[in-house]
Motif scaffolding. Structure first.
Motif, mmCIF file in Angstrom:
data_model
loop_
_atom_site.group_PDB
_atom_site.id
_atom_site.type_symbol
_atom_site.label_atom_id
_atom_site.label_comp_id
_atom_site.label_asym_id
_atom_site.label_seq_id
_atom_site.Cartn_x
_atom_site.Cartn_y
_atom_site.Cartn_z
ATOM 1 N N GLU A 100 38.837 -75.282 23.346
ATOM 2 C CA GLU A 100 38.031 -74.439 22.469
ATOM 3 C C GLU A 100 38.366 -74.808 21.027
ATOM 4 O O GLU A 100 39.507 -75.198 20.721
ATOM 5 C CB GLU A 100 38.320 -72.959 22.703
ATOM 6 C CG GLU A 100 37.950 -72.449 24.087
ATOM 7 C CD GLU A 100 36.451 -72.381 24.301
ATOM 8 O OE1 GLU A 100 35.700 -72.394 23.294
ATOM 9 O OE2 GLU A 100 36.023 -72.308 25.467
ATOM 10 N N SER A 122 40.484 -62.292 24.175
ATOM 11 C CA SER A 122 40.921 -63.204 23.106
ATOM 12 C C SER A 122 40.452 -64.624 23.385
ATOM 13 O O SER A 122 39.962 -65.319 22.480
ATOM 14 C CB SER A 122 42.450 -63.155 22.997
ATOM 15 O OG SER A 122 42.927 -64.103 22.070
ATOM 16 N N ASP A 123 40.584 -65.078 24.640
ATOM 17 C CA ASP A 123 40.105 -66.412 25.001
ATOM 18 C C ASP A 123 38.612 -66.559 24.748
ATOM 19 O O ASP A 123 38.133 -67.628 24.343
ATOM 20 C CB ASP A 123 40.405 -66.696 26.473
ATOM 21 C CG ASP A 123 41.874 -67.039 26.722
ATOM 22 O OD1 ASP A 123 42.552 -67.453 25.773
ATOM 23 O OD2 ASP A 123 42.316 -66.896 27.880
ATOM 24 N N TYR A 140 45.648 -70.094 35.654
ATOM 25 C CA TYR A 140 44.543 -69.250 35.221
ATOM 26 C C TYR A 140 44.737 -67.794 35.637
ATOM 27 O O TYR A 140 45.074 -66.956 34.828
ATOM 28 C CB TYR A 140 43.198 -69.777 35.706
ATOM 29 C CG TYR A 140 42.036 -69.101 35.014
ATOM 30 C CD1 TYR A 140 41.677 -69.489 33.732
ATOM 31 C CD2 TYR A 140 41.331 -68.058 35.604
ATOM 32 C CE1 TYR A 140 40.640 -68.859 33.061
ATOM 33 C CE2 TYR A 140 40.298 -67.415 34.942
ATOM 34 C CZ TYR A 140 39.957 -67.822 33.670
ATOM 35 O OH TYR A 140 38.947 -67.195 32.995
ATOM 36 N N GLY A 182 40.111 -66.804 20.105
ATOM 37 C CA GLY A 182 41.541 -66.589 19.940
ATOM 38 C C GLY A 182 41.898 -65.347 19.150
ATOM 39 O O GLY A 182 43.092 -65.099 18.914
ATOM 40 N N GLN A 219 41.599 -73.626 19.291
ATOM 41 C CA GLN A 219 42.845 -74.176 19.817
ATOM 42 C C GLN A 219 43.220 -75.486 19.131
ATOM 43 O O GLN A 219 44.397 -75.852 19.087
ATOM 44 C CB GLN A 219 42.730 -74.386 21.326
ATOM 45 C CG GLN A 219 42.541 -73.097 22.110
ATOM 46 C CD GLN A 219 42.095 -73.344 23.542
ATOM 47 O OE1 GLN A 219 42.018 -74.495 23.994
ATOM 48 N NE2 GLN A 219 41.787 -72.283 24.265
ATOM 49 N N ALA A 222 42.046 -62.053 28.085
ATOM 50 C CA ALA A 222 40.771 -62.678 28.453
ATOM 51 C C ALA A 222 39.756 -62.545 27.328
ATOM 52 O O ALA A 222 39.006 -63.486 27.036
ATOM 53 C CB ALA A 222 40.240 -62.053 29.739
ATOM 54 N N ALA A 282 44.648 -72.070 26.554
ATOM 55 C CA ALA A 282 44.158 -70.697 26.601
ATOM 56 C C ALA A 282 45.288 -69.746 26.984
ATOM 57 O O ALA A 282 46.345 -70.157 27.475
ATOM 58 C CB ALA A 282 43.016 -70.586 27.611
ATOM 59 N N ASN A 283 45.070 -68.453 26.760
ATOM 60 C CA ASN A 283 46.028 -67.460 27.248
ATOM 61 C C ASN A 283 46.135 -67.542 28.772
ATOM 62 O O ASN A 283 47.225 -67.545 29.330
ATOM 63 C CB ASN A 283 45.592 -66.061 26.835
ATOM 64 C CG ASN A 283 45.688 -65.826 25.338
ATOM 65 O OD1 ASN A 283 46.704 -66.108 24.725
ATOM 66 N ND2 ASN A 283 44.614 -65.326 24.743
ATOM 67 N N HIS A 284 44.991 -67.602 29.420
ATOM 68 C CA HIS A 284 44.931 -67.833 30.867
ATOM 69 C C HIS A 284 44.677 -69.328 31.061
ATOM 70 O O HIS A 284 43.550 -69.791 31.042
ATOM 71 C CB HIS A 284 43.812 -66.999 31.502
ATOM 72 C CG HIS A 284 44.119 -65.535 31.514
ATOM 73 N ND1 HIS A 284 44.855 -64.948 32.504
ATOM 74 C CD2 HIS A 284 43.806 -64.553 30.637
ATOM 75 C CE1 HIS A 284 44.974 -63.647 32.256
ATOM 76 N NE2 HIS A 284 44.345 -63.394 31.124
ATOM 77 N N PHE A 285 45.775 -70.065 31.231
ATOM 78 C CA PHE A 285 45.664 -71.521 31.166
ATOM 79 C C PHE A 285 45.732 -72.157 32.547
ATOM 80 O O PHE A 285 46.182 -71.553 33.517
ATOM 81 C CB PHE A 285 46.757 -72.101 30.259
ATOM 82 C CG PHE A 285 48.166 -71.855 30.760
ATOM 83 C CD1 PHE A 285 48.791 -72.770 31.586
ATOM 84 C CD2 PHE A 285 48.853 -70.719 30.377
ATOM 85 C CE1 PHE A 285 50.091 -72.555 32.043
ATOM 86 C CE2 PHE A 285 50.144 -70.496 30.826
ATOM 87 C CZ PHE A 285 50.771 -71.402 31.665
ATOM 88 N N ASP A 326 51.404 -63.053 30.237
ATOM 89 C CA ASP A 326 50.600 -64.257 30.142
ATOM 90 C C ASP A 326 50.546 -64.931 31.491
ATOM 91 O O ASP A 326 51.282 -64.577 32.401
ATOM 92 C CB ASP A 326 51.231 -65.201 29.106
ATOM 93 C CG ASP A 326 50.240 -66.144 28.476
ATOM 94 O OD1 ASP A 326 49.137 -66.296 29.030
ATOM 95 O OD2 ASP A 326 50.571 -66.723 27.428
#
Length: 479
Positions: free
Chosen positions: A154, A456-457, A325, A461, A157, A454, A306-309, A478
């Motif tokens: 994104e 925020s992603d 994720y 961000g 990032q 989620a 990402a936060n959920h990576f 996280d």
């Protein structure tokens, strides 16, 4: 920078192409589905005495037992494991063996800015020591020091990665920034916008074979190992500690606890850990043509920002492990075998995989699995003692323990010896994270935080008021 071009058709979690790729997958951890898996050692029956009892047969316990014998070959060491060595997180993870002790440079810098350079040095030496031990003991775990690239998918990032690279450079740490063209020369995905490459601070390996190799090394040095032996109770007894098991007990001068996410025998430590479930897929082996299509020549590990990576890597037989994720917490911190399989997460991960690598349409997955990890509010391990210094513990690795557990083993042995070392003098070791609140506040708070991450992603961000409040008090959650 413009958003990267996406495939014309982006699979969703219910897309039949993505779901069809899971049709033949074995519901079991790929690493443990190995004909070379060693037989379990006999359970403990009756009473035993020893100098050091290690509870837990994952990396934390195995490294502690091994290092204890290396420090003092005459020390009588016993290790007990509730099931089989390496069956839990140590045999189910992605096989990323990182030098970082702080769950990445950025997290360490935010929490211990005054000693991050020293922590990075300690972590680098720890990874060197792991590589040396793998060679010295002849552990066949496909160890490859390939490094890792954190990629931006994104636009916001990209700036975050550039800033992290520049901050590291100011401290003399090499984390070179890669622009879109440079990162896609390394691994070609239409979703990649930029990257930061840690060239030497991460190794890829087969995690189950590392655990089994450490088990054999411990046996060769004289450690007595009992599998299928669950520790049920710990109590002070005279000048030592007694640990009860279903068929016997062990009276030890000292005890080291390496129980990961499972309920700790020192009850006051339990609020500091939240057991969460992480999931992964493994593909079938890729053909030479498929490998060429994504250009993954240097075999680095990868994760997005990402936060959920997602985290992903190649195995020694050119499969792709694709995990992360979703991170799932169950009310009351429940841990159950049924939670190791989660079809809705596997369908989602498969869709994300083909979004990242549309060139690999038609690839199928051979294994699906999940497992529990010991997360804590600062994302990095914490340490301490109990029962008058006779018991030591290390936990809270939050999914990055393949390398850091060896450091934690050294810390536990230092603490049991009462030694002041460069490890035990660090602020990271001397302090603890904030505990999680009791239920039902814990469950609600984790749920709200997951929702906020989620959002925020999805919103460039930007962190909402809830996340900013969590940042201020030092709590987090996280994937």
């Amino acid at each position: 920078m413009a958003r990267a071009a996406m495939p014309r058709t982006v699979p969703t979690a219910t897309d039949p192409v993505a779901v069809r790729s899971l049709a033949d997958a074995e519901p079991a951890p790929y690493w443990l589905d190995d004909p070379g898996r060693p037989r379990a050692r006999p359970a403990l029956v009756g009473d035993e005495r020893c100098d050091l009892l290690v509870v837990g047969g994952g990396y934390s316990g195995l490294w502690t037992a091994l290092l204890a014998k290396e420090r003092d070959p005459g020390r009588d060491v016993v290790l007990i494991e509730g099931q089989e060595v390496g069956w839990a997180a140590s045999g189910r993870n992605g096989g990323f063996c990182a030098a970082s002790l702080t769950h990445g440079f950025a997290n360490g810098l935010s929490r211990w800015p005054g000693e991050i350079a020293k922590l990075e040095e300690l972590g680098s030496r720890n990874l060197d020591a792991i590589e040396s031990a793998v060679a010295r003991y002849g552990i066949d775990c496909a160890f490859e020091r390939t490094g890792e690239i954190d990629v931006a998918t994104e636009p916001h990032q990209v700036a975050e990665l550039r800033e992290a690279s520049e901050e590291a450079a100011r401290m003399g740490i090499e984390l070179p920034f890669l622009d879109r063209e440079e990162v896609r020369k390394e691994v070609d995905s239409p979703t990649f916008l930029a990257g930061v490459w840690d060239r030497t601070g991460v190794a890829m390996l087969n995690p189950a074979r590392l655990a089994w190799g450490l088990k054999q090394a411990c046996l060769d040095l004289g450690v007595r190992i009992h599998e299928r032996t669950r520790a049920t109770e710990l109590a002070h007894r005279g000048a030592g500690v007694v640990v009860r098991t279903p068929y016997g007990r062990v009276l030890a001068r000292q005890v080291a606890l390496g129980t990961n996410a499972f309920p700790n025998l020192v009850r006051r430590i339990r609020p500091f850990v939240a057991p969460v479930y992480d999931y992964a897929l493994m593909t079938e082996p890729l053909t030479e043509e498929q490998l060429a299509a994504i250009g993954w020549r240097n075999r680095q590990g990868l994760s997005d920002s990402a936060n959920h990576f997602h985290y992903f890597r190649l195995t020694d037989d050119n499969r792709i492990l694709w995990g992360g994720y979703d991170v799932i917490y169950h009310y009351g911190g429940r841990i159950a075998e049924d939670y190791n399989q989660r079809p809705e997460t596997f369908a989602k991960l498969a869709a994300h995989f083909f979004r990242c690598f549309p060139q690999l349409e038609g690839v199928r997955f051979s294994h699906t699995w999940g497992g529990v990890i010991d997360t804590c509010s600062r994302f990095s391990p914490f340490f301490g003692t109990a029962h008058g210094g006779r018991v030591a513990y290390a936990l809270g690795y939050t999914g990055l323990g393949v390398g850091a557990t060896r450091f934690g083993a050294d810390v536990m042995l230092d603490l049991l010896a009462g030694e002041r070392t460069e490890r035990t003098e660090s602020e990271m070791v001397r302090t603890k994270p904030l505990p999680f609140p009791p239920e039902p506040v814990r469950w609600a708070g984790i749920g709200i935080t997951q929702w906020a991450l989620a959002r925020s992603d999805a919103n460039g961000g930007r962190r909402n008021l809830w996340l900013k409040a969590m940042d201020r008090v030092g709590l987090g959650f996280d994937s």
